[in-house]
Design a protein around this motif. Structure first.
Motif, mmCIF file in Angstrom:
data_model
loop_
_atom_site.group_PDB
_atom_site.id
_atom_site.type_symbol
_atom_site.label_atom_id
_atom_site.label_comp_id
_atom_site.label_asym_id
_atom_site.label_seq_id
_atom_site.Cartn_x
_atom_site.Cartn_y
_atom_site.Cartn_z
ATOM 1 N N PRO A 45 4.191 14.577 -0.407
ATOM 2 C CA PRO A 45 4.613 13.184 -0.540
ATOM 3 C C PRO A 45 4.876 12.841 -2.009
ATOM 4 O O PRO A 45 4.170 13.312 -2.902
ATOM 5 N N LYS A 46 5.891 12.053 -2.260
ATOM 6 C CA LYS A 46 6.306 11.735 -3.632
ATOM 7 C C LYS A 46 5.194 11.091 -4.449
ATOM 8 O O LYS A 46 5.098 11.305 -5.650
ATOM 9 N N HIS A 47 4.332 10.288 -3.802
ATOM 10 C CA HIS A 47 3.285 9.601 -4.564
ATOM 11 C C HIS A 47 2.170 10.547 -5.019
ATOM 12 O O HIS A 47 1.284 10.135 -5.750
ATOM 13 N N TYR A 48 2.197 11.818 -4.629
ATOM 14 C CA TYR A 48 1.233 12.805 -5.114
ATOM 15 C C TYR A 48 1.879 13.843 -6.025
ATOM 16 O O TYR A 48 1.220 14.761 -6.483
ATOM 17 N N ILE A 55 -6.302 7.056 -7.328
ATOM 18 C CA ILE A 55 -5.864 6.624 -8.659
ATOM 19 C C ILE A 55 -4.425 7.058 -8.915
ATOM 20 O O ILE A 55 -3.619 6.293 -9.439
ATOM 21 N N CYS A 56 -4.096 8.283 -8.537
ATOM 22 C CA CYS A 56 -2.751 8.815 -8.787
ATOM 23 C C CYS A 56 -1.664 8.069 -8.014
ATOM 24 O O CYS A 56 -0.536 7.981 -8.475
ATOM 25 N N ARG A 57 -1.985 7.549 -6.863
ATOM 26 C CA ARG A 57 -0.943 6.958 -6.025
ATOM 27 C C ARG A 57 -0.908 5.443 -6.019
ATOM 28 O O ARG A 57 -0.024 4.844 -5.416
ATOM 29 N N TYR A 58 -1.851 4.766 -6.683
ATOM 30 C CA TYR A 58 -1.995 3.326 -6.489
ATOM 31 C C TYR A 58 -0.740 2.516 -6.803
ATOM 32 O O TYR A 58 -0.443 1.541 -6.114
ATOM 33 N N LYS A 59 0.040 2.918 -7.784
ATOM 34 C CA LYS A 59 1.267 2.162 -8.122
ATOM 35 C C LYS A 59 2.344 2.308 -7.057
ATOM 36 O O LYS A 59 3.109 1.398 -6.829
ATOM 37 N N GLU A 60 2.396 3.469 -6.407
ATOM 38 C CA GLU A 60 3.441 3.726 -5.417
ATOM 39 C C GLU A 60 3.032 3.328 -4.005
ATOM 40 O O GLU A 60 3.866 3.272 -3.126
ATOM 41 N N LYS A 61 1.750 3.090 -3.780
ATOM 42 C CA LYS A 61 1.328 2.861 -2.401
ATOM 43 C C LYS A 61 0.652 1.511 -2.205
ATOM 44 O O LYS A 61 1.302 0.544 -1.865
ATOM 45 N N ASN A 62 -0.637 1.421 -2.428
ATOM 46 C CA ASN A 62 -1.384 0.226 -2.017
ATOM 47 C C ASN A 62 -2.003 -0.585 -3.157
ATOM 48 O O ASN A 62 -2.884 -1.409 -2.907
ATOM 49 N N ASP A 115 -5.968 0.666 -3.372
ATOM 50 C CA ASP A 115 -6.226 2.074 -3.692
ATOM 51 C C ASP A 115 -7.210 2.210 -4.853
ATOM 52 O O ASP A 115 -8.042 3.120 -4.861
ATOM 53 N N LEU A 116 -7.133 1.310 -5.837
ATOM 54 C CA LEU A 116 -8.096 1.356 -6.939
ATOM 55 C C LEU A 116 -9.502 1.032 -6.448
ATOM 56 O O LEU A 116 -10.489 1.625 -6.902
ATOM 57 N N GLU A 117 -9.604 0.116 -5.498
ATOM 58 C CA GLU A 117 -10.910 -0.207 -4.909
ATOM 59 C C GLU A 117 -11.462 0.995 -4.139
ATOM 60 O O GLU A 117 -12.659 1.288 -4.190
#
Length: 92
Positions: free
Chosen positions: A18-21, A56-63, A67-69
């Motif tokens: 997946p692109k967000h990883y 942490i790696c995906r939080y901007k692209e996903k949730n 995701d940070l929580e």
């Protein structure tokens, strides 16, 4: 070390990569495999570390904040595990 028993040949890249990883040529799974080798960490430690890094790696692209929580929750679980291990070692 990749699992050699699973054949990903016919699995679409949207599932396996997946692109967000995969950002800037860095693969989160490959990073985890290289920096957190087998037998150095317990299953629980590896699970908590891997999930914290993943979120942490995906939080901007996903949730976003969610995701940070989630990452913070896994870091907290790891800290509680470590504190428990330290307590057991001190009492031995």
């Amino acid at each position: 070390m990749p699992n050699k028993n699973i054949n990903f040949e016919n699995v679409p890249e949207s599932i396996t990569k997946p692109k967000h990883y995969h950002k800037g040529g860095i693969d989160v799974i490959g990073f985890l495999q290289e920096h957190f080798p087998e037998r150095k960490y317990t299953i629980s430690e590896g699970f908590f570390i891997g999930n914290a890094i993943k979120y942490i790696c995906r939080y901007k692209e996903k949730n976003g904040i969610e995701d940070l929580e989630k990452a913070a929750d896994y870091v907290q679980r790891l800290m509680e595990l470590e504190k428990g291990s330290e307590s057991i070692a001190e009492n031995s």
